[in-house]
Design an enzyme around this catalytic site. Structure first.
Site, PDB file in Angstrom:
ATOM      1  NE  ARG A 156      -1.934  -1.361   3.706  1.00 28.44           N
ATOM      2  CZ  ARG A 156      -1.530  -0.439   4.570  1.00 28.44           C
ATOM      3  NH1 ARG A 156      -1.887   0.815   4.398  1.00 28.44           N
ATOM      4  NH2 ARG A 156      -0.796  -0.757   5.611  1.00 28.44           N
ATOM      5  CD  GLU A 164      22.619 -19.682   0.549  1.00 27.12           C
ATOM      6  OE1 GLU A 164      22.025 -20.753   0.274  1.00 27.12           O
ATOM      7  OE2 GLU A 164      23.815 -19.480   0.289  1.00 27.12           O
ATOM      8  CD  GLU A 178       5.683 -18.568  -0.350  1.00 25.23           C
ATOM      9  OE1 GLU A 178       5.321 -17.404  -0.062  1.00 25.23           O
ATOM     10  OE2 GLU A 178       6.870 -18.869  -0.565  1.00 25.23           O
ATOM     11  CG  ASP A 222       8.105 -23.234  -2.377  1.00 25.96           C
ATOM     12  OD1 ASP A 222       8.376 -22.135  -2.888  1.00 25.96           O
ATOM     13  OD2 ASP A 222       8.611 -23.624  -1.310  1.00 25.96           O
ATOM     14  CE  LYS A 243      11.852 -23.757  -1.025  1.00 24.61           C
ATOM     15  NZ  LYS A 243      11.486 -24.163   0.345  1.00 24.61           N
ATOM     16  N   GLY A 266      10.441 -20.338   8.321  1.00 24.00           N
ATOM     17  CA  GLY A 266      10.237 -19.437   9.452  1.00 24.00           C
ATOM     18  C   GLY A 266      10.747 -18.049   9.146  1.00 24.00           C
TER      19      GLY A 266
END
Length: 815
Positions: free
Chosen positions: A508, A606, A667, A678, A682, A797
């Site tokens: 926003r 990373e 997510e 996902d 990776k 996390g």
């Protein structure tokens, strides 16, 4: 005797005049003082403006005159002189003479150089009289002396040449007989041998002081201004700039030529010839050390570079062509042409091939110069012996200055390397054999970045400033900002990294501060920020043009990912936890890698794999050292590992997925994690970083979700399918439990092929005891053929992901 000069700012108000009087009174307790003063700040410009207005039949010259009058009478009133009738009468008389002169200019519609000199002389005559009379009014032994009665010149109006034999005798005779302790002289003004009023040109008040100091052979000339000496560079553009304690005459003149406005080079010639030191002091801070200019110089902080200066509004003119090679006379004709047009050449550079000559001139002269040069070389241009003249505008000259640079290798290399790393393009270079000055022509828009970059390189204690622009300050982004806030002091003291957050944005609002956002209340600032937009954030980051800029993407947004190319092309580094760019089409992935190298802009990601775990860095080191990856086995989804470590026959799959989202493991759209997309991204990134050319569609993705879950249109619909299809997920758990296995979502890469799937892991497998949201990666390589290299730890996390982003930022700082 001491000679002091005070500039226009120093006498620009009653408060400042009182400061000047205090300084002079203190000095007079030990020595007799000669004080040269400029006109009140801004008055000379106003006098010239009034003259131009009168010449152009513009009645506003009367308003300008009245403003000049008001300024002087306001100062007199504020000086609290008691009975000031005599002073007012004198000033009023002078102002009436000024008004008559302006009226005359208006009537005859002409302002000659002779009249202009008479016009501007009023400024110094008024200021010197007011200061002297104020001192006398306060019982101080002081008097004024009109410099026009001492300094004799020729009749070259607006820039008269001094007749030193007569002038020196006049000065010596006067001061040998003067009885007052303090003498106030108006600067800048003089008279010709014929008695005509003249002026000494730009820097004329400094020149007056230098003439007097040389004639009287004083021990030191003091020039008082509004800054504490000559600075290592422009303090308005570089906040870390500081005053230079000692500097040589030549260095001071080089710096002054290239924009250091404290001193005008020609004015120091009289004292330079006699080796009289010049001390630059600050009227507003009399106790500050200032700068001593002499032949007894010393390095600044051990640096052989004494200062960095710049001059703006430069145009670069290039004369080139194959017909110039080996043909004498081109340079002569070029410089004669410019000389005839009274165009000053600021910088010259010519290649040894003689194919081209580049000249730096003031931008205001560029069009006139082109017209004149085109006319001079019209024949050669028509015969194609030389090309049409090239004119480039919007440029600036940056100069490194130092007497001893010639005795030290690598100064030029450091300069060009530092500029190059920050994508500052160099248009021309000039360096004389004396190596007192290394000058480069760059774009005007890059001046601030260049000055800050070079100052950091040559004057700061090897502290590297990083300017970070963060998009996405949700869960992970907030943690990153807090980590930066917590560690800033440590980074500066231990790693010599000055880390500043210069931009923040959520979906926003966005805020920016080129001096660094105050992180103690950044949330409140962001709430009142400007409307956010992805392109707007990029344009603002680009326009700030700060050195060592880093864009940090803490989103999962596709549109953000496809802006990386624009950032890298501006030499703005990119740090991303967003996996979309690195897992996009292979050509785009390679393009970003190429741009990173081409524009010297780091591109680090990373956290794309394993959050804060050093997986990609370790892989890159293996490849760089010559090892070859043959196989990768990994559990790469902290969210899926969390889900299947907590899901059993006493829980509901829906509840565990909800919990994973609430704790920040998935997510915002959990389908990205649970569909395997996902994890597929990776393993694709790891395969690409291992040197294999693959795209996302090359990854075999074996889903475990129910048919309804795979086809759900919205997040809410997806959650509904989890409730409805609980039996499907319980069956998966029951099958693994019956075999004594654990459910793990595994990514595999073997011999150029990759897959992701939910697997039943037996108890003797390294993945079996993987707890919580941990990730594990096993690299099999030529060197690690039998026992893999294993990296294991928290793979999800907010805190660990933020720490991984932070580590990438620090990695850039240490580069």
């Amino acid at each position: 005797m001491k000679v002091l000069k005070f500039g226009g700012t120093s006498v620009g108000s009653s408060k400042n005049i009182n400061n000047v009087i205090d300084i002079l009174e203190n000095y007079s307790k030990k020595d007799t003082i000669t004080c040269v003063v400029s006109a009140v700040g801004g008055i000379t410009d106003k006098l010239l403006l009034a003259g131009k207005q009168a010449q152009n039949k513009d009645q506003q010259y009367i308003d300008t005159f009245n403003l000049i009058k008001d300024i002087h009478f306001n100062i007199i009133n504020e000086l609290n002189l008691g009975d000031s009738s005599a002073i007012i009468a004198f000033v009023d008389d002078k102002l009436n003479a000024l008004k008559s002169l302006l009226d005359g200019i208006f009537l005859i519609n002409e302002l000659s150089p002779k009249t202009s000199d008479k016009l501007v002389s009023f400024g110094e005559l008024l200021s010197s009289y007011i200061i002297a009379e104020t001192m006398k009014n306060r019982g101080i032994s002081a008097d004024s002396k009109n410099s026009q009665e001492l300094i004799v010149t020729n009749s070259n109006f607006t820039k008269a040449e001094v007749k030193y034999d007569v002038t020196n005798k006049n000065i010596q005779d006067y001061f040998n007989s003067a009885s007052q302790q303090i003498t106030i002289l108006p600067g800048f003004i003089s008279k010709s041998k014929l008695g005509e009023q003249t002026t000494l040109g730009r820097g004329g008040s400094d020149f007056t002081a230098a003439i007097v100091a040389a004639a009287l052979k004083v021990e030191q000339l003091e020039i008082w201004t509004d800054v504490s000496g000559m600075f290592t560079t422009n303090p308005k553009l570089v906040k870390q700039a500081y005053p230079i304690e000692k500097i040589s005459y030549q260095e001071a003149m080089e710096l002054s030529h290239f924009g250091a406005k404290v001193l005008y080079p020609p004015t120091v010639q009289p004292v330079l010839d006699l080796n009289i030191p010049i001390h630059i002091k600050n009227t507003l801070d009399p106790e500050a050390a200032g700068t001593v200019i002499s032949n007894d110089d010393a390095p600044v902080n051990g640096s052989v570079v004494k200062g960095i200066s710049n001059i703006g509004n430069i145009a670069l003119i290039t004369l080139q062509g194959s017909g110039m090679i080996g043909i004498p006379g081109f340079s002569k004709r070029l410089f004669e042409t410019l000389s005839q047009e009274k165009i000053n050449v600021i910088l010259i550079t010519q290649a040894s091939s003689e194919h081209s000559i580049c000249l730096g001139i003031d931008e205001s002269d560029a069009d006139l110069a082109k017209t004149a040069i085109d006319a001079t070389f019209e024949n050669e241009i028509q015969l194609h012996k030389i090309d049409p003249i090239i004119v480039e505008k919007g440029l600036s000259i940056i100069a490194l200055v130092g007497d001893n640079m010639k005795n030290h290798q690598g100064i030029s290399g450091k300069m060009f390397s530092a500029l190059g790393k920050n994508n500052i393009n160099i248009r021309a270079i000039a360096q004389g054999a004396s190596e007192k000055n290394i000058s480069t022509v760059i774009a005007e828009k890059d001046v601030k970045k260049a000055l800050n970059t070079l100052h950091e390189q040559f004057f700061e204690s090897k502290t590297k400033q990083l300017n970070v622009f963060i998009t996405g300050v949700g869960n992970v982004g907030e943690k990153l900002v807090e980590q930066i806030k917590q560690q800033r002091k440590y980074l500066k003291e231990n790693l010599k990294i000055n880390l500043r957050v210069a931009g923040l944005s959520n979906s926003r609002k966005m805020i920016f501060d080129e001096d660094g956002i105050d992180l103690s209340n950044w949330k409140e600032q962001l709430e009142s920020g400007e409307q956010a937009s992805l392109d707007g954030f990029f344009e603002k980051t680009k326009s700030l043009n700060l050195r060592n800029s880093i864009f940090v993407d803490v989103t999962a947004n596709k549109d953000v990912a496809f802006l990386y190319e624009k950032y890298l092309r501006q030499s703005i580094g990119v740090v991303a936890c967003n996996k979309i760019a690195c897992s996009s089409d292979y050509e785009n992935y390679k393009l970003l890698k190429r741009l990173s190298l081409k524009y010297n802009a780091p591109y680090l990601f990373e956290t794309n794999v394993g959050a804060g775990l050093p997986i990609i860095d370790t892989l890159n080191n293996l490849v760089a050292s010559g090892d070859k990856v043959t196989s990768i086995h990994a559990v790469l989804s902290g969210s899926l590992n969390f889900v299947f470590n907590n899901f059993n026959d006493t829980t509901k799959f829906y509840d565990i997925v909800k919990q994973a989202g609430a704790e920040g493991y998935t997510e915002p759209d959990p389908r990205i994690d649970l569909s395997g997309v996902d994890v597929a991204r990776k393993i694709l990134i790891l395969a690409r970083e291992s040197g294999f050319e693959m795209n996302l569609e090359d990854i075999e993705n074996i889903p475990f979700l129910s048919e309804a879950g795979l086809k759900s249109d919205t997040v809410d619909d997806f959650y509904e399918t989890l409730i409805a299809d609980e039996d499907h997920y319980q069956a998966l758990y029951a099958s693994a439990k019956a075999k004594g296995c654990q459910l793990k979502y595994v990514a595999q890469f073997n011999n150029g092929k990759a897959s992701v799937s939910l697997q039943e892991i037996p108890s003797d497998h390294p993945f079996y005891n993987l707890k919580g949201s941990d990730n594990i990666v096993m690299f099999y390589t030529n060197r690690y053929a039998n026992q893999p290299m294993i990296i294991k730890g928290a793979g999800a996390g907010a805190d660990v992901t933020a720490s991984g982003l932070f580590a990438d930022i620090i990695r850039i700082g240490n580069n």
